[in-house]
Design a protein around this motif. Structure first.
Motif, mmCIF file in Angstrom:
data_model
loop_
_atom_site.group_PDB
_atom_site.id
_atom_site.type_symbol
_atom_site.label_atom_id
_atom_site.label_comp_id
_atom_site.label_asym_id
_atom_site.label_seq_id
_atom_site.Cartn_x
_atom_site.Cartn_y
_atom_site.Cartn_z
ATOM 1 N N UNK A 66 0.813 -1.205 0.000
ATOM 2 C CA UNK A 66 0.000 0.000 0.000
ATOM 3 C C UNK A 66 0.853 1.264 0.000
ATOM 4 N N UNK A 67 2.150 1.092 -0.150
ATOM 5 C CA UNK A 67 3.068 2.208 -0.294
ATOM 6 C C UNK A 67 4.145 1.781 -1.286
ATOM 7 N N UNK A 68 4.573 2.689 -2.147
ATOM 8 C CA UNK A 68 5.542 2.357 -3.185
ATOM 9 C C UNK A 68 6.943 2.328 -2.571
ATOM 10 N N UNK A 69 7.442 1.122 -2.392
ATOM 11 C CA UNK A 69 8.765 0.928 -1.806
ATOM 12 C C UNK A 69 9.313 -0.409 -2.291
ATOM 13 N N UNK A 70 10.551 -0.705 -1.927
ATOM 14 C CA UNK A 70 11.180 -1.947 -2.378
ATOM 15 C C UNK A 70 11.852 -2.648 -1.190
ATOM 16 N N UNK A 71 11.042 -3.233 -0.295
ATOM 17 C CA UNK A 71 11.605 -3.842 0.916
ATOM 18 C C UNK A 71 12.596 -4.970 0.648
ATOM 19 N N UNK A 72 12.371 -5.757 -0.401
ATOM 20 C CA UNK A 72 13.233 -6.907 -0.651
ATOM 21 C C UNK A 72 14.674 -6.493 -0.916
ATOM 22 N N UNK A 73 14.865 -5.282 -1.456
ATOM 23 C CA UNK A 73 16.216 -4.807 -1.736
ATOM 24 C C UNK A 73 16.639 -3.750 -0.728
ATOM 25 N N UNK A 74 15.977 -3.742 0.403
ATOM 26 C CA UNK A 74 16.331 -2.842 1.494
ATOM 27 C C UNK A 74 16.461 -3.661 2.763
ATOM 28 N N UNK A 75 16.588 -2.984 3.880
ATOM 29 C CA UNK A 75 16.911 -3.658 5.126
ATOM 30 C C UNK A 75 15.698 -3.752 6.038
ATOM 31 N N UNK A 76 15.394 -4.963 6.515
ATOM 32 C CA UNK A 76 14.301 -5.185 7.457
ATOM 33 C C UNK A 76 14.804 -4.969 8.887
ATOM 34 N N UNK A 77 14.088 -4.153 9.646
ATOM 35 C CA UNK A 77 14.357 -4.039 11.070
ATOM 36 C C UNK A 77 13.515 -5.052 11.844
ATOM 37 N N UNK A 137 5.720 -20.852 9.531
ATOM 38 C CA UNK A 137 7.149 -21.136 9.704
ATOM 39 C C UNK A 137 7.783 -21.624 8.409
ATOM 40 N N UNK A 138 7.050 -22.476 7.709
ATOM 41 C CA UNK A 138 7.589 -23.006 6.445
ATOM 42 C C UNK A 138 7.810 -21.894 5.431
ATOM 43 N N UNK A 139 6.860 -20.978 5.328
ATOM 44 C CA UNK A 139 6.999 -19.890 4.353
ATOM 45 C C UNK A 139 8.017 -18.849 4.797
ATOM 46 N N UNK A 140 8.132 -18.640 6.110
ATOM 47 C CA UNK A 140 9.181 -17.742 6.593
ATOM 48 C C UNK A 140 10.554 -18.303 6.235
ATOM 49 N N UNK A 141 10.753 -19.598 6.467
ATOM 50 C CA UNK A 141 12.033 -20.234 6.123
ATOM 51 C C UNK A 141 12.283 -20.171 4.618
ATOM 52 N N UNK A 142 11.214 -20.288 3.840
ATOM 53 C CA UNK A 142 11.360 -20.250 2.379
ATOM 54 C C UNK A 142 11.780 -18.865 1.885
ATOM 55 N N UNK A 143 11.265 -17.811 2.535
ATOM 56 C CA UNK A 143 11.538 -16.450 2.079
ATOM 57 C C UNK A 143 12.793 -15.843 2.701
ATOM 58 N N UNK A 144 13.238 -16.382 3.828
ATOM 59 C CA UNK A 144 14.361 -15.800 4.563
ATOM 60 C C UNK A 144 15.594 -15.499 3.698
ATOM 61 N N UNK A 145 16.012 -16.417 2.834
ATOM 62 C CA UNK A 145 17.228 -16.145 2.058
ATOM 63 C C UNK A 145 17.135 -14.901 1.169
ATOM 64 N N UNK A 146 15.937 -14.500 0.807
ATOM 65 C CA UNK A 146 15.784 -13.351 -0.086
ATOM 66 C C UNK A 146 15.512 -12.047 0.652
ATOM 67 N N UNK A 147 15.435 -12.103 1.996
ATOM 68 C CA UNK A 147 15.144 -10.917 2.797
ATOM 69 C C UNK A 147 16.344 -10.573 3.664
ATOM 70 N N UNK A 148 16.681 -9.288 3.728
ATOM 71 C CA UNK A 148 17.855 -8.846 4.472
ATOM 72 C C UNK A 148 17.426 -8.211 5.793
ATOM 73 N N UNK A 149 17.781 -8.860 6.905
ATOM 74 C CA UNK A 149 17.474 -8.341 8.230
ATOM 75 C C UNK A 149 18.733 -7.745 8.861
ATOM 76 N N UNK A 150 18.526 -6.783 9.755
ATOM 77 C CA UNK A 150 19.656 -6.202 10.464
ATOM 78 C C UNK A 150 20.331 -7.289 11.303
ATOM 79 N N UNK A 151 21.629 -7.137 11.497
ATOM 80 C CA UNK A 151 22.413 -8.183 12.157
ATOM 81 C C UNK A 151 21.973 -8.418 13.596
ATOM 82 N N UNK A 192 16.110 -12.688 13.627
ATOM 83 C CA UNK A 192 14.863 -13.448 13.780
ATOM 84 C C UNK A 192 13.722 -12.505 14.156
ATOM 85 N N UNK A 193 13.700 -11.357 13.549
ATOM 86 C CA UNK A 193 12.738 -10.324 13.921
ATOM 87 C C UNK A 193 11.356 -10.507 13.330
ATOM 88 N N UNK A 194 10.759 -11.664 13.529
ATOM 89 C CA UNK A 194 9.421 -11.957 13.025
ATOM 90 C C UNK A 194 8.426 -11.987 14.186
#
Length: 464
Positions: A322-333, A349-363, A367-369
């Motif tokens: 609902x907002x024009x942004x690009x989270x996949x190529x940015x950093x998740x807090x 859990x299965x889908x979170x594990x499936x998507x994790x490699x393509x999402x960048x979380x802060x160090x 596990x910020x879900x």
């Protein structure tokens, strides 16, 4: 049992709010066949004793006939929209004690809404907010809905937010502001939005921004996907009236999903206060990117259900944001998932594990879900998924707004309309852009530190 109060300000806020209450009543009627007043109903409604002649009546467990009243405050400096609501299907859900209207509007001027009306109507607004709070046994949160492009929504809306912070500092303030599109027909909308954004940054606990351009892009996508089909609902996709209704429908459904855990039972319900607690690591970085799947609108009820994998794919795609942004190529807090319907924790859990490699979380928060499961699906659907992402991608929205603001302010265009309002000073424009610069810098520093990005070009300085 906890309760929340919805505060609707301006034409946009009241139109979205109207649709939210209509859909909420539909859900209660659909899943509460006996029409008993229960904890789920009490989250956003209170009841009063009345006769059973009214359409919106529920019966309490002791057999006393009662009518639902929305826990809401309706504010607008023009009376047209609220007057239509009070004559329509929701006329029994609100009464005059919940409504405050004016006659002339704010003239697309933040200063008129914030300074003039905010001062003149302060006592009445505070009185209405207190009355709404007193009807709650355990007030959990305020939901504020408004736009930022015009005068009433941006000015009076953020003044109300300031009053909420002063009067109820311990109650969570969740705001859904609607940002104007780049080609908005209000030429001073960048002024109004920047001035409002400073207040949102300082006074809100959690902000779920929505962009008109994103809503229009969603509708265009849906029109294109239906282009080859012959459906009875296609005639409703034509014309600006449908477009406005459909946009309001999308935002209202986002709010329905957000509040579903407070309104219905679930195996893993999320407290509304947990949104700010878990998704906002730094006080001012409380802007969340919302995305929803399915993106159901007026023509979509009864559409084929999607599998959970597809719901996840859609909810994490730019086309469903609902907002024009690009989270996949940015950093998740941090990231929150609100699932409704027949969904298992294992599915999430299965889908979170499936998507994790393509999402960048802060160090420091890999596990910020935060997950929530509500067993009651939206009417007409078997499942739905709302994603709320605290992501540095919102920086691009703020940078675009700053650029539009600078274009106007560099030439002092239309400035005199604001400065002629008592209490409005030119320094407030400088403070607004300084606040915007500071917010952009905070997101940018996280990007640079965590991902070692190349710093942006020097920030544009405000014209003197």
């Amino acid at each position: 049992m906890t309760q929340s109060v919805v505060v609707q300000v301006g034409q946009c806020g009241n139109q979205i709010g109207c649709r939210f209450w209509e859909l909420a009543l539909q859900e209660y009627a659909h899943f509460n066949k006996k029409r008993l007043y229960d904890d789920a109903t009490g989250a956003f409604f209170h009841n009063v004793d009345l006769t059973s002649r009214n359409k919106g009546v529920y019966c309490s467990n002791n057999g006393v006939v009662q009518l639902l009243k929305a826990r809401a405050v309706l504010l607008d400096m023009e009376e047209r929209v609220i007057s239509q609501m009070m004559k329509g299907s929701l006329r029994d859900v609100f009464d005059h004690t919940q409504v405050l209207t004016g006659m002339s509007g704010a003239g697309n001027n933040w200063a008129v809404g914030y300074m003039m009306y905010g001062l003149n109507y302060k006592d009445k607004i505070v009185e209405q907010l207190r009355k709404a709070a007193e009807q709650c046994d355990c007030l959990q949160s305020f939901f504020l809905i408004h736009s930022t492009g015009g005068g009433t929504g941006s000015g009076l809306g953020t003044r109300v937010l300031s009053l909420l912070k002063d009067e109820f500092p311990e109650v969570c303030r969740i705001v859904t502001p609607v940002f104007p599109s780049v080609n908005d027909d209000v030429v001073v909308s960048p002024y109004n939005t920047a001035l409002a954004l400073r207040e949102l940054t300082e006074n809100a606990d959690c902000v779920l921004p929505v962009e008109n351009q994103s809503l229009e892009d969603i509708l265009n996508m849906q029109r294109s996907s239906r282009a080859g089909r012959r459906r009875p609902t296609m005639n409703r996709l034509i014309g600006s009236e449908y477009s406005l209704d459909a946009r309001n429908e999308i935002v209202a459904n986002m709010l329905l999903n957000l509040t579903s855990a407070a309104r219905f039972d679930g195996s893993l319900n999320m407290d509304l206060n947990e949104i700010a607690m878990n998704l906002v690591p730094f006080p001012q970085m409380h802007y969340l990117v919302p995305s929803l799947s399915p993106l159901y609108t007026l023509a979509d009820v009864g559409a084929p259900s999607k599998r959970m994998n597809q719901l996840f794919n859609n909810a994490f795609s730019r086309s469903h944001q609902l907002i024009k942004a690009d989270p996949k190529h940015s950093l998740y807090l941090a990231c929150s998932l609100v699932a409704r319907g027949n969904v298992q924790v294992s599915d999430l859990r299965r889908n979170i594990d499936r998507l994790k490699p393509s999402l960048h979380f802060v160090s420091w928060n890999p596990e910020g879900w935060k997950t929530s499961l509500c067993s009651v699906p939206p009417v007409g659907h078997s499942q739905s998924l709302l994603v709320l992402a605290n992501n540095t991608a919102v920086k691009s929205t703020f940078m675009e707004l700053r650029e539009q603001f600078i274009k106007l302010y560099r030439n002092k265009a239309h400035l005199h309309h604001y400065l002629q309002v008592d209490g409005m000073e030119q320094s407030l424009f400088s403070e607004a852009v300084t606040s915007l610069d500071s917010l952009i810098e905070e997101y940018h520093c996280l990007d640079v530190e965590a991902r070692k990005l190349i710093p942006d070009a020097p920030r544009i300085k405000i014209a003197k």
